[in-house]
Design an enzyme around this catalytic site. Sequence first.
Site, PDB file in Angstrom:
ATOM      1  CD  GLU A 113      -8.153  -0.059  -6.608  1.00  0.00           C
ATOM      2  OE1 GLU A 113      -7.964  -1.054  -5.873  1.00  0.00           O
ATOM      3  OE2 GLU A 113      -7.361   0.879  -6.682  1.00  0.00           O
TER       4      GLU A 113
ATOM      5  CG  HIS B 119      -8.059  -2.250   4.246  1.00  0.00           C
ATOM      6  ND1 HIS B 119      -8.332  -3.397   3.543  1.00  0.00           N
ATOM      7  CD2 HIS B 119      -9.257  -1.715   4.556  1.00  0.00           C
ATOM      8  CE1 HIS B 119      -9.630  -3.548   3.434  1.00  0.00           C
ATOM      9  NE2 HIS B 119     -10.228  -2.552   4.036  1.00  0.00           N
TER      10      HIS B 119
ATOM     11  NE  ARG C 140       4.639   6.276   2.781  1.00  0.00           N
ATOM     12  CZ  ARG C 140       4.369   5.091   3.284  1.00  0.00           C
ATOM     13  NH1 ARG C 140       5.302   4.433   3.951  1.00  0.00           N
ATOM     14  NH2 ARG C 140       3.190   4.528   3.115  1.00  0.00           N
TER      15      ARG C 140
END
Length: 477
Positions: free
Chosen positions: A202, A237, A293
């Site tokens: 990415e 992260h 979730r």
Amino acid sequence: MFKKLLVANRGEIAIRIMRSAQELGIKTVAVYEETDKTAMHIMRADEAICIGSGPRRDYLNIERIIQAAQSSQAEAIHPGYGFLAENPAFSKQCTEAGLVFVGPPPQVIIDMGSKVIARRVMAEAGIPVVPGTQVLPAGVEGKEIATAFAEKRRFPIMVKAVAGGGGRGIRVAQNMDELVKFIEIGRSEAKMAFGNDEVYLEKGITNPRHIEVQILADGCGNVIHLGTRNCSIQRRHQKMIEIAPAFLPEDLCNTICDTAVRAARASNYLSAGTVEFLLDQDDNYFFLEVNTRIQVEHTVTEMVTGIDIVREQLLVAAGQPLSVTQEDIFFRGSSIELRITAEDPKSNFMPNPGLIELYQSPGGHGVRIDGAVYQGYEIPRFYDSMLCKLTVYGHTWREAVDRLRRSLDSFLIAGVKTTIPYYKQIVTDPDFINRNFDTSYIETHPQLLNYQEEVPPLGKLAILVAEINALGSNPYA
Ligand code: ADP
Ligand code: ADP
Ligand code: MG
């Protein structure tokens, strides 16, 4: 509604889920590993079943958990977050065993569990995604694709595991040598961590903000959003501090929330979920991923909307419609959540398990504790280092910050190093107070690590221990 629910998780989220179940009159079943037998979720459930010696592997043992549900006559299983929450085989096997899985159907988990498939579904729905590649093929072909991508998009470039999660499986390459190396390492690490060695690239967005939208969808065709969160304050992260709302300009906020609803529809979503975006420095937004979730930071959304997200999950799982429509959702005030972990911020957030000698959590107006530890608890070294979440509400942002500072000042945990003294620094930092932060915040504010460890004087500690013992252990968790 179900009469009995098995919670296939531990820690604060297991207790959080049990609370909503209890409010709906549902009996709860906890499961635990032998190595986790002093955990608090066991004490909070109506019954508890040992599913093996542990550590960790039995919380992942699908057969044992389904057996536990059957032997206790539970009708549904809530997976929480982590562990089996995003495992499509678990969702499928629950259904095959005649149990209701509280979450989306297997196909949604499969599609959204792959960052590459999710990106494709969203791009086809016309949603902007972070520029990136497909799954990289092995060998020369993969290298050629990587070289062409780097020439077109420039560095930094993120090497990401297709099946990654929890901040793991992401590396930032600054040049071609690193890129080649990280693809190799990324593959073998992803294989070990996620049982899938696929990686893709990415474009690295410079100092982005992490913005996400809470989604709820039922089986009657209703999909709504509960607004935005900003989860930019991260280490490795992984989120540390989350706020709601994200304070975006009104137009952008509406666009992102509508996009998240479209994303949920495009993936045939059911239950609670989160659509994550990155916002670049020019306020362009890009789809990042969907978490299928309940998320750690759902509490801030509950604070500003008043909606109990787990209760809605249980209603939807029981085949009922959501209890609210989009028009019923109003946003009020500001909320901030801190993940309080047994880690040493000064040693690169190294986990710091041990005995909790003293535990006294704050309370009062607008303060919510989702905890799973108690005084006298020996934190096992096998599990997540999160001790509890501190979530505050304020009528205004400034009030929320003030309340957070006050709450931290009266939060007392002794015996293990925690992130509390570090958070005390953050809540008095002008950049934090002015909401001037992106994902580089922790790295760009190293001075916040220059705090003195506050050790309460022994005399004061002894008095506190005596007082708390007189109250009975763990009155607040
Ligand atoms: P959230 O997205 O809810 O903010 P995190 O990304 O911090 O939460 O993940 C919550 C928990 O779930 C963490 O314990 C993390 O390690 C675990 N987790 C998340 N995704 C995965 C995954 N794909 N594989 C294994 N563990 C995961
Ligand atoms: P996970 O599944 O582990 O949560 P995400 O894809 O959601 O992984 O990314 C986690 C974090 O990593 C983001 O919140 C962001 O801080 C950073 N990140 C991920 N992708 C990019 C990117 N393309 N550019 C910049 N930062 C990124
Ligand atoms: Mg993510």
